[in-house]
Design an enzyme around this catalytic site. Sequence first.
Site: not given
Length: 221
Positions: A8, A66, A137, A175
Site C-alpha cells: 500500500s 480500495h 479489514m 488489509d
Amino acid sequence: MSIIISPSILSADFARLGDQLQQAEAAGADWVHIDVMDGAFVPNITMGPFIVETVRRSTSLPLDVHLMIEHPERHLEAFAKAGANWLTVHVEACPHLYATLQAIRALGCKAGVSLNPGTPAGSISAVVDVLDLVLVMSVNPGASGQRFIPSVVPKIRQVRSLLAEAASPAVIEIDGGITAQNLPEVYEAGCRAFVAASSVYKFPAGIAAGIQALRKAEPGR
Ligand code: DX5
Ligand code: ZN
C-alpha cells in the site's frame, strides 16, 4: 499459486513515489494497493483518481484500488478510466451492493468487497456470484501503522467456506497490520492476497527487504 503481495502506497514517500513504486516492483510486488479515503466514510482524506492515474504511468503492475468512501458508485468510472484493475467497495457504504459490483465488472474491472472488522462474513452471502475479491479489514480503516486485530481470523475462515460453498474462485485479501509474523496464520485461514503499507514502505531494512520478509513467511515455501 504463491501469495499475492500488494504494497500500500499509503506509507510511501510521495516526494519519491515513482522511485518507490519501481523499488517495490523490482523486489517482486504483485499489485499496488491504493487507499482512497474521503473524510466521510473514514476520518482521513487521501487520494483520488488523479493519483491512480499517476501510479498507472509509473508501473505496469495491476492497481488494487480500495475505496473507503461513501457513494462509491458515483466514482467508479473515474477510477476505472484512471487505470484501476481491481476496484473494492465497502459493504457498509453500499445499500445497492449487488448493482455496484455489477457496475464495476461492466467497466472492465475486477469487483471486490471489503468488510470492516465489525462486519460479519454473512454480509456478502447474497453477492458471491458477482465477486472477484473479498478484502477483510484487520484494522479499522483510516490509517496505516495500526495493530492487527486477531479476532478477524475466524471470519476469514467463514468467508472461505462461503466462497467454497458457491464454488467461487474469488480471492481473499487481508488489509491492516500485516507482518511476516502474522502472515502464516492468516494464510492458513484462507487468505492469498496480502496488503502491507508499514511492513513494506516503512520496513527498517528497506522496501525490497520488507517484500522478501513477507514472501518468505508464506507457509510451505
Ligand atoms: C487502512 C488501509 C490499509 C493500510 C494498511 O485503512 O486500508 O491499506 O494502508 O497499512 P498497514 O499495513 O501499515 O497496516
Ligand atoms: Zn487498504
